[in-house]
Motif scaffolding. Structure first.
Motif, PDB file in Angstrom:
ATOM      1  N   GLU A   1       0.748  -1.181   0.098  1.00 35.72           N
ATOM      2  CA  GLU A   1      -0.080   0.232  -0.080  1.00 35.72           C
ATOM      3  C   GLU A   1       0.823   1.283  -0.192  1.00 35.72           C
ATOM      4  OE1 GLU A   1      -3.222   2.161   2.854  1.00 35.72           O
ATOM      5  OE2 GLU A   1      -3.066   0.036   2.839  1.00 35.72           O
TER       6      GLU A   1
ATOM      7  N   SER B   1       2.629   1.854  -3.384  1.00 35.64           N
ATOM      8  CA  SER B   1       1.455   2.255  -4.475  1.00 35.64           C
ATOM      9  C   SER B   1       1.192   3.631  -3.921  1.00 35.64           C
ATOM     10  CB  SER B   1       0.318   1.237  -4.413  1.00 35.64           C
ATOM     11  OG  SER B   1      -0.269   1.591  -3.284  1.00 35.64           O
ATOM     12  N   ARG B   2       1.287   4.112  -3.209  1.00 35.59           N
ATOM     13  CA  ARG B   2       1.321   5.734  -2.902  1.00 35.59           C
ATOM     14  C   ARG B   2       2.671   6.429  -3.378  1.00 35.59           C
ATOM     15  NH1 ARG B   2      -1.006   5.445   3.302  1.00 35.59           N
ATOM     16  NH2 ARG B   2      -3.240   4.749   2.887  1.00 35.59           N
TER      17      ARG B   2
ATOM     18  N   ILE C   1      -3.395   3.108 -10.787  1.00 31.93           N
ATOM     19  CA  ILE C   1      -2.768   2.943  -9.643  1.00 31.93           C
ATOM     20  C   ILE C   1      -4.030   3.434  -8.524  1.00 31.93           C
ATOM     21  CG2 ILE C   1      -1.129   3.953  -8.025  1.00 31.93           C
ATOM     22  CD1 ILE C   1       0.834   4.227 -10.416  1.00 31.93           C
ATOM     23  N   GLN C   2      -4.722   4.394  -8.546  1.00 29.90           N
ATOM     24  CA  GLN C   2      -5.957   4.878  -7.912  1.00 29.90           C
ATOM     25  C   GLN C   2      -6.902   3.664  -7.721  1.00 29.90           C
ATOM     26  OE1 GLN C   2      -6.822   8.225  -9.789  1.00 29.90           O
ATOM     27  NE2 GLN C   2      -5.947   9.808  -8.429  1.00 29.90           N
TER      28      GLN C   2
ATOM     29  N   ASN D   1      -5.414   1.261  -5.486  1.00 29.60           N
ATOM     30  CA  ASN D   1      -5.228   1.488  -4.125  1.00 29.60           C
ATOM     31  C   ASN D   1      -6.679   1.481  -3.403  1.00 29.60           C
ATOM     32  OD1 ASN D   1      -2.842   2.224  -4.045  1.00 29.60           O
ATOM     33  ND2 ASN D   1      -3.200   4.494  -4.411  1.00 29.60           N
ATOM     34  N   SER D   2      -7.847   1.806  -4.097  1.00 27.81           N
ATOM     35  CA  SER D   2      -9.142   1.674  -3.522  1.00 27.81           C
ATOM     36  C   SER D   2      -9.537   0.319  -3.320  1.00 27.81           C
ATOM     37  CB  SER D   2     -10.405   2.453  -4.692  1.00 27.81           C
ATOM     38  OG  SER D   2     -10.295   1.793  -5.751  1.00 27.81           O
TER      39      SER D   2
ATOM     40  N   SER E   1      -7.582  -2.139  -2.548  1.00 30.09           N
ATOM     41  CA  SER E   1      -6.623  -2.698  -1.351  1.00 30.09           C
ATOM     42  C   SER E   1      -7.331  -2.035  -0.070  1.00 30.09           C
ATOM     43  CB  SER E   1      -5.228  -2.568  -1.423  1.00 30.09           C
ATOM     44  OG  SER E   1      -5.046  -0.848  -1.377  1.00 30.09           O
TER      45      SER E   1
END
Length: 144
Positions: free
Chosen positions: A24, A27-28, A134-135, A138-139, A141
């Motif tokens: 996480e 990915s940020r 990528i967003q 992230n959402s 995960s």
């Protein structure tokens, strides 16, 4: 001898615990790097750099192959921009980060397209679709 194995097992266990939340955070960091590249893109109005571009929907169906394609094409973009003198080549670790995530997501993806079969897009569009992917990752995960 037993102490050595015990110590090694503890070190390995610590590494596993530390690497869990790393995806996480990674990915940020990748998102920040993409946003930096998006900010650089207007400086190269018509760089002539066209890249094979998966979409967030491609990622939904084939996460590993989509991220692998993005990682390969990011390297092309960084090489092009480094040769143009716009960025320093070693500054971005985006390719490596995307590749590591692709390996983590490795699934059987026999019906997925090869990178060369995705449409070619300009760098700005490529980066925009990478950011969107990528967003979405992230959402996903963060969802239970």
């Amino acid at each position: 001898m037993l102490r050595g194995r015990s110590a090694l097992a503890r070190v390995c266990l610590c590494l596993v615990c530390l690497l869990g939340p790393a995806a996480e955070l990674q990915s940020r960091d990748l998102l920040k790097q993409v946003q930096t590249l998006i900010g650089i893109a207007p400086q190269l109005n018509d760089s002539g750099c066209w890249l094979y571009t998966p979409t967030a929907q491609d990622y939904e169906k084939c996460p590993s192959s989509s991220l692998t394609c993005f990682s390969e094409e990011v390297q092309v973009l960084i090489d092009e921009w480094a040769n143009a003198g716009v960025i320093k080549k070693g500054r971005f670790r985006l390719k490596r980060g995307l590749r590591l995530l692709a390996v983590k997501l490795k699934k059987t993806e026999s019906e997925c397209s090869r990178c060369e079969l995705f449409p070619e897009e300009e760098a700005k569009t490529f980066l925009s679709k990478l950011k969107e992917t990528i967003q979405k990752m992230n959402s996903r995960s963060l969802s239970p």
